[in-house]
Write a protein that holds these residues in place. Structure first.
Motif, PDB file in Angstrom:
ATOM      1  N   ASN A 154     -14.227  58.877  26.805  1.00  0.00           N
ATOM      2  CA  ASN A 154     -13.230  59.416  25.876  1.00  0.00           C
ATOM      3  C   ASN A 154     -12.434  58.312  25.181  1.00  0.00           C
ATOM      4  OD1 ASN A 154     -13.782  62.126  26.075  1.00  0.00           O
ATOM      5  ND2 ASN A 154     -12.543  62.378  27.912  1.00  0.00           N
ATOM      6  N   LYS A 157     -14.509  57.051  22.402  1.00  0.00           N
ATOM      7  CA  LYS A 157     -14.535  58.008  21.294  1.00  0.00           C
ATOM      8  C   LYS A 157     -13.256  57.913  20.480  1.00  0.00           C
ATOM      9  CE  LYS A 157     -17.359  61.850  22.730  1.00  0.00           C
ATOM     10  NZ  LYS A 157     -17.195  63.137  23.403  1.00  0.00           N
ATOM     11  N   ALA A 158     -12.118  57.921  21.193  1.00  0.00           N
ATOM     12  CA  ALA A 158     -10.829  57.852  20.509  1.00  0.00           C
ATOM     13  C   ALA A 158     -10.726  56.561  19.703  1.00  0.00           C
ATOM     14  CB  ALA A 158      -9.688  57.948  21.529  1.00  0.00           C
ATOM     15  N   SER A 160     -13.234  54.856  18.375  1.00  0.00           N
ATOM     16  CA  SER A 160     -14.058  54.970  17.165  1.00  0.00           C
ATOM     17  C   SER A 160     -13.335  55.789  16.094  1.00  0.00           C
ATOM     18  CB  SER A 160     -15.391  55.650  17.464  1.00  0.00           C
ATOM     19  OG  SER A 160     -16.024  55.015  18.515  1.00  0.00           O
ATOM     20  N   HIS A 161     -12.657  56.861  16.526  1.00  0.00           N
ATOM     21  CA  HIS A 161     -11.910  57.678  15.568  1.00  0.00           C
ATOM     22  C   HIS A 161     -10.793  56.862  14.923  1.00  0.00           C
ATOM     23  CE1 HIS A 161     -13.753  61.543  15.852  1.00  0.00           C
ATOM     24  NE2 HIS A 161     -13.609  61.617  17.154  1.00  0.00           N
ATOM     25  N   SER A 179      -1.044  60.550  11.511  1.00  0.00           N
ATOM     26  CA  SER A 179      -2.456  60.702  11.903  1.00  0.00           C
ATOM     27  C   SER A 179      -2.889  59.603  12.852  1.00  0.00           C
ATOM     28  CB  SER A 179      -3.384  60.618  10.696  1.00  0.00           C
ATOM     29  OG  SER A 179      -2.964  61.436   9.686  1.00  0.00           O
ATOM     30  N   GLU A 181      -0.885  57.857  14.904  1.00  0.00           N
ATOM     31  CA  GLU A 181      -0.146  57.907  16.173  1.00  0.00           C
ATOM     32  C   GLU A 181      -0.803  58.782  17.229  1.00  0.00           C
ATOM     33  OE1 GLU A 181       4.500  56.977  15.160  1.00  0.00           O
ATOM     34  OE2 GLU A 181       3.837  59.038  15.388  1.00  0.00           O
ATOM     35  N   ILE A 182      -1.405  59.889  16.780  1.00  0.00           N
ATOM     36  CA  ILE A 182      -2.020  60.767  17.782  1.00  0.00           C
ATOM     37  C   ILE A 182      -3.177  60.071  18.491  1.00  0.00           C
ATOM     38  CG2 ILE A 182      -1.313  63.016  16.901  1.00  0.00           C
ATOM     39  CD1 ILE A 182      -3.909  63.123  15.328  1.00  0.00           C
ATOM     40  N   TRP A 183      -3.872  59.197  17.775  1.00  0.00           N
ATOM     41  CA  TRP A 183      -4.960  58.461  18.434  1.00  0.00           C
ATOM     42  C   TRP A 183      -4.393  57.368  19.319  1.00  0.00           C
ATOM     43  CZ3 TRP A 183      -9.141  61.036  18.651  1.00  0.00           C
ATOM     44  CH2 TRP A 183      -9.456  61.925  17.617  1.00  0.00           C
ATOM     45  N   GLU A 185      -1.778  57.610  21.042  1.00  0.00           N
ATOM     46  CA  GLU A 185      -1.367  58.284  22.271  1.00  0.00           C
ATOM     47  C   GLU A 185      -2.550  58.446  23.222  1.00  0.00           C
ATOM     48  OE1 GLU A 185       1.913  59.823  24.302  1.00  0.00           O
ATOM     49  OE2 GLU A 185       1.842  58.899  22.313  1.00  0.00           O
ATOM     50  N   GLN A 186      -3.713  58.853  22.665  1.00  0.00           N
ATOM     51  CA  GLN A 186      -4.912  59.010  23.502  1.00  0.00           C
ATOM     52  C   GLN A 186      -5.320  57.674  24.116  1.00  0.00           C
ATOM     53  OE1 GLN A 186      -6.180  61.698  24.345  1.00  0.00           O
ATOM     54  NE2 GLN A 186      -6.061  63.240  22.737  1.00  0.00           N
ATOM     55  N   LEU A 190      -5.421  57.056  28.220  1.00  0.00           N
ATOM     56  CA  LEU A 190      -6.696  56.752  28.877  1.00  0.00           C
ATOM     57  C   LEU A 190      -6.772  55.277  29.258  1.00  0.00           C
ATOM     58  CD1 LEU A 190      -8.920  58.785  26.408  1.00  0.00           C
ATOM     59  CD2 LEU A 190      -8.497  59.377  28.783  1.00  0.00           C
TER      60      LEU A 190
END
Lengths: 366, 206
Positions: A154, A157-158, A160-161, A179, A181-183, A185-186, A190
């Motif tokens: 994960n 993935k995050a 790469s996004h 937009s 910031e949410i990534w 956070e992930q 993790l």
């Protein structure tokens, strides 16, 4: 756990073989290109469902034949006997069976019959880039920690996004903080967990490793493995915030656990630059032996140990130390390849251990 | 390349093969099947598809597929308008409706945030949801998005957007499937179930 019997058909250069093994040490002796390593690779297949050397299954079928088959008979705790078989028809899907029952997911099999392979290619761990070292510790940790593996997938993935988003910003000359910031956070959630697990792993792994190295080198050299991460002493959240300018310029994420590395050192200096070939080899062998012990402690039984061409580049003292070490009770079944019969004979003459010697010639094993 | 004896047939095959899950062989089989059918039958078939494409509307409230401007669920007076369940697409609405357990309304995002596929917050129906929360008497938002990293990130984005309004934001539970043996549950799900355990009293049916 040990491998009692192995049969091969058309696997690489071996047309047919039916071998019964010793519970302790098994040696394959033969000249270059006779197929010693292929036998180890067949054993590797039974544990990991693939070749250690060649990822393309079709190329492991003997030339001009249409299929290969490997059957292994394992004995776990004296009573139970497990039969594993791997068959492949050219250009078809490989069939993997435990007790004649076909696996739907090969991933279910990996880890049931633990094995540690020591091969000349291990030197890549020292000489290649940091990605290979991360991959190595990830593979060891995720064998026992499925959550770690899931988090890692994960995280990637995050990542790469987030990188895709940064590229999009750069190309379109826009920027949207919400937009991004949410990534962040992930990655923080993790990444922090992955960092802690890697840190903990190296901490418990290093002493085992050092002990083995000292034994092999007779305590003459000081070695260390240091886990290097940007997250040491910093939290990822503030690192990401600080690096935002740089990230936007480069169009990818410049901080995080995907930049971690392991620093190998000998006598306080980098092993890659200042270690001799023999020292480097002793180093990676010790890493693999520590992996063996780590696996053993968690699984509760001894993995199979494969030694491919390990005596090359090592002096006689070290070779003897290694053989002495693996013949002790803490190790289980061991497979060794070598080109010189005299060397093997000499070693076993002075050590009284149960062992079997096979001579390999042009794909035939006796 | 296949050579067709008729250009008309080839066109039909090309169009059919554009559909998801349909390859050229299947497309040919379908086209030949349509040729065998009565002409009225085939006309009814193509009319149905054209009519669907022309006349289907998207509900102005929840973006569900509907025949009217407001869909059946949103116009149903028995439905609680104060509870909104946020889902990715209409298939999720159908799945939740089949449970018969939910009496609120829905909001269909039409996707999840995924920069790798070029989908940002502005490309899915987030603004209309925010407007709804700002205007209406909303008590609770239930997040029911996929349990992937993209779904998870979308949840987080929505939470950040909506947390300043005076509403409850909840997320559907994740855990062991009913009727499953624990032994066969994957480690990740089971681990989550342990971490997110709940008081036994809450598990009793109300």
């Amino acid at each position: 756990m040990y491998l009692k019997r192995l049969t091969l058909n058309n696997f690489k250069n071996c047309t047919e073989a039916d071998l019964s093994f010793s519970e302790k040490i098994n040696c394959f002796i033969g000249n270059n290109g006779t197929g010693k390593t292929n036998i180890l690779d067949a054993i590797y297949y039974l544990s990991f469902c693939k070749s250690y050397f060649n990822q393309i299954d079709n190329q492991n079928i003997k030339h001009e034949t249409s299929f290969f088959a490997i059957h292994g008979y394992y004995v776990k705790n004296s009573k139970q006997q497990d039969t594993i078989s791997c068959t492949l028809q050219r250009n078809q899907k490989k069939q993997f069976r435990l007790h004649k029952k076909l696996y739907h997911r090969l991933a279910d099999h990996i880890g049931l019959f633990p094995l540690v392979m020591v091969s000349p290619y291990d030197r890549d761990l020292i000489n290649e880039g940091s990605e290979l070292r991360r991959k190595y510790i990830d593979s060891v940790i995720s064998q026992f920690d499925k959550v770690y593996l899931d988090d890692l997938i994960n995280y990637n993935k995050a990542l790469s996004h987030r990188n895709a988003l940064l590229k999009y910003f750069a190309v379109n000359r826009t920027f949207d903080k919400a937009s991004l910031e949410i990534w962040d956070e992930q990655l923080v959630n993790l990444g922090q967990g992955i960092f802690e697990k890697r840190h903990k792993f190296i901490k418990s792994f290093t002493p085992i490793f050092q002990e083995y190295f000292n034994f092999i080198s007779d305590g003459k050299e000081q070695v260390a493995i240091k886990y290097e991460s940007q997250l040491k002493g910093n939290d990822l959240k503030s690192l990401l915030a600080q690096a935002i300018g740089k990230d936007r310029m480069f169009g990818h994420t410049t901080v995080g656990i995907h930049k971690d590395d392991l620093l190998f050192s000998i006598g306080g200096y980098p092993l890659k630059k200042f270690g001799s070939q023999g020292q480097q080899k002793s180093f990676v062998i010790s890493v693999k032996l520590a992996q063996f012990e780590y696996t053993k402690n968690i699984k509760g039984f001894k993995p199979v140990l494969l030694f491919d061409d390990i005596f090359d580049k090592l002096d006689e003292i070290r070779v003897k130390q290694i053989v002495k070490l693996v013949s002790e009770n803490s190790f289980g079944q061991v497979f060794i390849t070598d080109t010189q019969k005299e060397r093997i004979d000499k070693i076993f003459l002075s050590l009284n251990i149960d062992h079997k010697i096979f001579s390999v010639d042009d794909g035939e094993v006796k | 390349m296949n050579s067709y004896s008729s250009k008309l047939l080839e066109n039909a095959v090309n169009e059919l093969a554009k559909l998801p899950g349909i390859g050229r062989k299947t497309a040919l089989r379908l086209a030949l099947h349509l040729l065998k059918e009565d002409i009225e039958q085939v006309e009814a078939f193509s009319r149905a598809i054209t009519k669907m494409r022309n006349e289907v509307r998207f509900c102005q409230e929840c973006h569900n597929i509907s025949d009217l401007d407001i869909c059946e669920i949103c116009s149903n007076l028995k439905r609680k308008k104060s509870i909104i369940c946020v889902v990715e697409d209409i298939r999720d609405v159908m799945a939740i409706e089949n449970t018969g357990q939910y009496h609120g309304v829905y909001h269909i995002l039409g996707g999840v945030i995924s920069p790798m596929d070029g989908i940002g917050p502005a490309d899915i129906n987030i603004i209309t949801l925010e407007n709804k929360v700002a205007k209406q008497e909303v008590e609770e938002i239930i997040l029911a998005l996929p349990t992937t990293i993209e779904g998870d990130t979308t949840n987080f984005y929505l939470f950040k957007k909506l947390k300043n309004y005076n509403i409850n934001i909840s997320i559907i539970a994740r855990g062991v499937a009913i009727g499953d043996e624990l032994e066969y549950t994957d480690e990740i799900t089971l681990g989550r179930s342990i971490l997110n355990r709940m008081p036994y009293e809450h598990s009793l049916k109300k």
